[in-house]
Design a protein around this motif. Structure first.
Motif, PDB file in Angstrom:
ATOM      1  N   ALA A 407      36.662  -8.919  24.557  1.00  0.00           N
ATOM      2  CA  ALA A 407      36.722  -8.786  22.959  1.00  0.00           C
ATOM      3  C   ALA A 407      35.646  -9.686  22.179  1.00  0.00           C
ATOM      4  N   GLN A 408      35.388 -10.777  23.032  1.00  0.00           N
ATOM      5  CA  GLN A 408      34.044 -11.609  22.431  1.00  0.00           C
ATOM      6  C   GLN A 408      32.843 -11.180  22.475  1.00  0.00           C
ATOM      7  N   VAL A 409      32.507 -10.251  23.644  1.00  0.00           N
ATOM      8  CA  VAL A 409      31.181  -9.622  23.772  1.00  0.00           C
ATOM      9  C   VAL A 409      31.145  -8.307  23.097  1.00  0.00           C
ATOM     10  N   GLY A 410      32.181  -7.988  22.355  1.00  0.00           N
ATOM     11  CA  GLY A 410      32.442  -6.592  21.642  1.00  0.00           C
ATOM     12  C   GLY A 410      32.585  -5.505  22.483  1.00  0.00           C
ATOM     13  N   LEU A 411      33.525  -5.442  23.319  1.00  0.00           N
ATOM     14  CA  LEU A 411      34.055  -4.515  24.224  1.00  0.00           C
ATOM     15  C   LEU A 411      35.437  -4.374  24.191  1.00  0.00           C
ATOM     16  N   ASP A 412      36.045  -3.190  24.278  1.00  0.00           N
ATOM     17  CA  ASP A 412      37.511  -3.244  24.110  1.00  0.00           C
ATOM     18  C   ASP A 412      38.186  -3.865  25.618  1.00  0.00           C
ATOM     19  N   PRO A 413      39.182  -4.489  25.188  1.00  0.00           N
ATOM     20  CA  PRO A 413      39.763  -5.061  26.467  1.00  0.00           C
ATOM     21  C   PRO A 413      40.430  -4.090  27.399  1.00  0.00           C
ATOM     22  N   ALA A 414      40.835  -2.705  26.999  1.00  0.00           N
ATOM     23  CA  ALA A 414      41.250  -1.787  27.679  1.00  0.00           C
ATOM     24  C   ALA A 414      40.195  -1.478  28.827  1.00  0.00           C
ATOM     25  N   ASP A 415      38.826  -1.563  28.548  1.00  0.00           N
ATOM     26  CA  ASP A 415      37.851  -1.372  29.525  1.00  0.00           C
ATOM     27  C   ASP A 415      37.745  -2.085  30.801  1.00  0.00           C
ATOM     28  N   ALA A 416      38.638  -2.939  30.823  1.00  0.00           N
ATOM     29  CA  ALA A 416      38.799  -3.845  32.042  1.00  0.00           C
ATOM     30  C   ALA A 416      39.099  -3.042  33.277  1.00  0.00           C
ATOM     31  N   PHE A 423      29.592   3.026  31.718  1.00  0.00           N
ATOM     32  CA  PHE A 423      29.073   2.083  30.606  1.00  0.00           C
ATOM     33  C   PHE A 423      27.468   2.361  30.503  1.00  0.00           C
ATOM     34  N   SER A 424      27.273   2.197  29.141  1.00  0.00           N
ATOM     35  CA  SER A 424      25.718   2.234  29.017  1.00  0.00           C
ATOM     36  C   SER A 424      24.988   1.035  29.409  1.00  0.00           C
ATOM     37  N   GLY A 425      23.715   0.982  29.324  1.00  0.00           N
ATOM     38  CA  GLY A 425      22.916  -0.245  29.749  1.00  0.00           C
ATOM     39  C   GLY A 425      23.384  -1.496  28.859  1.00  0.00           C
ATOM     40  N   GLY A 426      23.600  -1.427  27.727  1.00  0.00           N
ATOM     41  CA  GLY A 426      23.613  -2.336  26.863  1.00  0.00           C
ATOM     42  C   GLY A 426      25.353  -3.111  27.087  1.00  0.00           C
ATOM     43  N   GLN A 427      26.080  -2.028  27.112  1.00  0.00           N
ATOM     44  CA  GLN A 427      27.491  -2.513  27.530  1.00  0.00           C
ATOM     45  C   GLN A 427      27.485  -3.218  28.744  1.00  0.00           C
ATOM     46  N   ARG A 428      26.912  -2.589  29.702  1.00  0.00           N
ATOM     47  CA  ARG A 428      26.825  -3.309  30.966  1.00  0.00           C
ATOM     48  C   ARG A 428      26.101  -4.950  30.922  1.00  0.00           C
ATOM     49  N   GLN A 429      25.298  -5.017  30.099  1.00  0.00           N
ATOM     50  CA  GLN A 429      24.756  -6.411  30.021  1.00  0.00           C
ATOM     51  C   GLN A 429      25.950  -7.294  29.204  1.00  0.00           C
ATOM     52  N   ARG A 430      26.341  -6.751  28.408  1.00  0.00           N
ATOM     53  CA  ARG A 430      27.648  -7.495  27.865  1.00  0.00           C
ATOM     54  C   ARG A 430      28.815  -7.946  28.715  1.00  0.00           C
ATOM     55  N   ILE A 431      28.883  -7.009  29.668  1.00  0.00           N
ATOM     56  CA  ILE A 431      29.740  -7.192  30.908  1.00  0.00           C
ATOM     57  C   ILE A 431      29.153  -8.337  31.573  1.00  0.00           C
ATOM     58  N   ILE A 433      27.241 -10.804  30.574  1.00  0.00           N
ATOM     59  CA  ILE A 433      27.288 -12.007  29.662  1.00  0.00           C
ATOM     60  C   ILE A 433      29.027 -12.580  29.806  1.00  0.00           C
ATOM     61  N   ALA A 434      29.883 -11.687  29.625  1.00  0.00           N
ATOM     62  CA  ALA A 434      31.280 -12.057  29.784  1.00  0.00           C
ATOM     63  C   ALA A 434      31.504 -12.488  31.049  1.00  0.00           C
ATOM     64  N   ARG A 435      30.987 -12.034  32.089  1.00  0.00           N
ATOM     65  CA  ARG A 435      31.230 -12.680  33.383  1.00  0.00           C
ATOM     66  C   ARG A 435      30.787 -14.168  33.432  1.00  0.00           C
ATOM     67  N   ARG A 467      25.167 -15.433  18.405  1.00  0.00           N
ATOM     68  CA  ARG A 467      26.320 -15.681  17.829  1.00  0.00           C
ATOM     69  C   ARG A 467      27.377 -16.631  19.014  1.00  0.00           C
ATOM     70  N   LEU A 468      27.157 -16.151  20.177  1.00  0.00           N
ATOM     71  CA  LEU A 468      27.926 -16.992  21.002  1.00  0.00           C
ATOM     72  C   LEU A 468      27.407 -18.251  21.268  1.00  0.00           C
ATOM     73  N   LYS A 469      26.149 -18.678  21.153  1.00  0.00           N
ATOM     74  CA  LYS A 469      25.584 -19.820  21.038  1.00  0.00           C
ATOM     75  C   LYS A 469      25.997 -20.790  20.093  1.00  0.00           C
ATOM     76  N   ASP A 470      26.034 -20.127  18.810  1.00  0.00           N
ATOM     77  CA  ASP A 470      26.538 -21.035  17.681  1.00  0.00           C
ATOM     78  C   ASP A 470      28.242 -21.265  17.917  1.00  0.00           C
ATOM     79  N   GLU A 471      28.877 -20.301  18.313  1.00  0.00           N
ATOM     80  CA  GLU A 471      30.399 -20.396  18.347  1.00  0.00           C
ATOM     81  C   GLU A 471      30.673 -21.413  19.514  1.00  0.00           C
ATOM     82  N   LEU A 472      30.067 -21.135  20.626  1.00  0.00           N
ATOM     83  CA  LEU A 472      30.400 -22.164  21.744  1.00  0.00           C
ATOM     84  C   LEU A 472      29.764 -23.248  22.007  1.00  0.00           C
ATOM     85  N   GLY A 473      28.657 -23.535  21.190  1.00  0.00           N
ATOM     86  CA  GLY A 473      27.858 -24.740  21.382  1.00  0.00           C
ATOM     87  C   GLY A 473      26.799 -24.733  22.766  1.00  0.00           C
TER      88      GLY A 473
END
Length: 599
Positions: A407-416, A423-431, A433-435, A467-473
């Protein structure tokens, strides 16, 4: 420039095994004109260009009309098409290595192109091949004509491919992403060579590219493609300044710009990473049964870095400059071959197993190719949870954390439950980042994280990272060859050349007033997606390719390509040849730095 069309494409349709790739494309190109064909991956631009010359694979069905000087090309017998290819229409491919025959010398292949369409002797064709290599800037052309394709660098192969395209003075040159895989400095050289080719032959140019900056500085007119159709076309000034279609506006808005205005936010507190004088060498081995060392690759030879908490430091330089080797030296968490590494106040290589394990959790990496970095046999949930499980988290805890991260990287938790190929290339890169975020690191190493993505997808991933850098420091060490991306995300920048740091400082200061001539050349080579500004800019073209890292260089290792070196007095040149410039903190490793604005 003649007003009569040289090339007319009307109602062009292309299907691959019944799947539509190009639909109803119409284009015109006049003599001496440059038409830019732009669009994201899958838009149909390359298929359109290849259809003109009948170079599509056997599973392609082509309909419509392609006329060259009034002659219909679609449906022509192969023998007649062969007479047109090279003689009247030449092709510059995206990958020159695969376009050249590996077992024949470069000069012989260019000479063969000459003799195919001209009644000349072998000797005259060989002479013409050398002349063409000289025209496109190949050093020692008579000697290099005897080289095989694998002995050329990527930029040299692309220049040789342009030389072959010029061999028979064609009326039209089709260039399909001719600079995609090249460093920005080599890209500038190749674009300059394409201009030379057009001037020498008077040919029209159909330039296929996803890079709007390249099109802005090269094309007279532009056609924008999306989902196999041309959605907008016109003069380059009209389309870039006053785009009519929402898609064109979105595409232009998504392009990161070198001249963007953004206030960097330097980090505070103690550095999370400090590198001083880092060195790393690799042996050059020869032989099969009995391998022996015959040389050394000096991959990293004096890199200095400092990243503070909450800061993004960009590491930039050409291919072979040592960027990736530096990253992997950090991630090894071992004692460096030379120099020092300090992570969170600790020195890797001096720690016990438990301390090293705890330190590894605090630094994670996001790779360049999201598909290659994700195990295709594992569902996404297991991929994201893997670092957590390695650190000892239970299945229930890992499951909850995976849902939060997706959810934090903009994907549906059901995608687990889904797999990477879904997934598309952009979605794979979000995965990816989540990892990397799963174990709550404090420093993220980002190795070209958006270079494989389309510009609109790239913009979304960059926004997510900010956004993640700002939120998570978080602190980021961001490696990239794209200085426009760096300008839009980095707070500070460090420039490396041939394994050594040559300039560093706040990104707005370095980009506005670079002091090292290498930094100036890098920045001047980056195209802006603005035709008016591009026409006003002055390019600093570096001579040749970066030198080999298998040699130790006395003095300044950049002097062989340095535009400033030739202007120095004899005593100053002697200093450059003997003394190695020293880099200290945020500064410049140059004996005679001069501020020069190039953006």
């Amino acid at each position: 420039m003649s007003t009569a069309p040289l090339l007319e494409v009307a109602g062009l349709d292309v299907d691959f095994d019944g799947r539509p790739a190009v639909r109803g494309v119409g284009l015109t190109l006049r003599r001496g004109e440059v038409l830019g064909l732009v669009g994201e991956s899958g838009s149909g631009k390359s298929a359109t260009a290849l259809a003109v010359l009948g170079l599509l694979p056997g599973n392609a069905a082509v309909r419509g009309s392609v006329r060259l000087d009034g002659t219909e090309l679609l449906g022509l017998p192969e023998r007649e098409l062969t007479r047109i290819r090279g003689r009247r229409v030449a092709m510059v491919f995206q990958d020159p290595l695969s376009a050249f025959t590996p077992v024949y010398r470069i000069g012989d292949q260019i000479a063969e192109a000459v003799r195919t369409h001209q009644d000349v002797s072998r000797e005259r064709a060989a002479e013409r091949a050398v002349e063409l290599l000289d025209l496109v800037g190949i050093p020692e052309p008579a000697l290099r004509a005897r080289s095989f394709p694998h002995e050329f660098s990527g930029g040299m192969r692309q220049r040789a491919m342009i030389a072959m395209a010029m061999a028979d003075d064609p009326d039209l040159i089709l260039a399909d992403e001719p600079t995609t895989a090249l460093d920005v400095t080599i890209q500038a050289q190749v674009l300059d060579v394409l201009r030379t080719a057009r001037q020498a032959t008077g040919a029209a140019l159909l330039l296929v590219s996803h890079d709007l900056g390249v099109i802005a500085g090269t094309a007279d007119r532009v056609a924008v493609m999306r989902d196999g159709r041309v959605v907008e076309q016109g003069t380059v000034d009209d389309v870039f300044r006053r785009p009519r279609e929402p898609y064109t506006r979105e595409l232009l808005a998504a392009v990161p710009r070198l001249d963007a205005t953004r206030r960097p936010r330097p980090g505070s507190g103690e550095p999370v990473l400090r590198v001083r004088g880092l060195t790393r060498t690799f042996p050059v081995l020869k032989g099969t049964a009995f391998r022996r060392r015959v040389g050394t690759v000096y991959a990293v030879d004096g890199v200095d870095l400092e990243v503070r908490r909450g800061e993004t430091l960009a590491l930039v330089g050409e291919s072979g400059s040592g960027k990736s080797t530096t990253l992997f030296e950090l991630l090894e968490l071992a004692r460096p071959e030379g120099g020092s590494i300090e992570l969170f106040g600790q020195q890797p290589g001096t720690l016990g197993k438990a301390a090293a394990r705890a330190l590894r959790r605090r630094i994670q990496i996001v790779f360049q190719d999201p598909m290659a970095s994700l195990d295709p046999r594992m569902p996404v949930g297991d991929i994201v949870a893997e670092p957590l499980r390695t650190q000892g988290a239970g299945r229930a805890v890992a499951g909850r954390r995976v849902r939060e991260l997706l959810a934090q990287v903009g994907l549906d938790p059901a995608d687990a439950e889904r797999y990477p190929h879904e997934f598309s290339g952009g979605q794979r890169q979000r995965i990816g980042i989540a990892r990397a975020l799963s174990v709550e690191p404090e420093l993220l190493v980002l190795d070209e994280p958006v270079s494989a993505l389309d510009v609109s997808v790239q913009a979304g991933v960059l926004e997510l990272l900010q956004r993640l850098k700002d939120e998570l420091g978080l602190a980021y060490l961001f490696v990239s060859h794209d200085l426009s991306v760096v300008r839009n995300i980095a707070d500070r920048v460090s420039v490396v050349y041939l394994g050594r740091t040559v300039e560093a400082g706040p990104v707005d200061e370095v980009f506005a007033a670079p002091r090292h001539p290498y930094t100036q050349a890098l920045l001047s080579a980056v195209p802006l997606p603005d035709p008016e500004l591009e026409r006003k800019r002055t390019r600093i073209l570096l001579a040749g390719d970066p030198p080999s890292p298998t040699r130790r260089y006395e003095g300044c290792r950049f002097r062989g390509r340095c535009p400033l070196y030739a202007e120095l007095a004899e005593e100053e040149r002697k200093r450059c040849a003997v003394d190695v410039p020293v880099f200290e903190g945020d500064g410049v490793a140059c004996h005679f730095p001069r501020v020069r604005s190039v953006v």
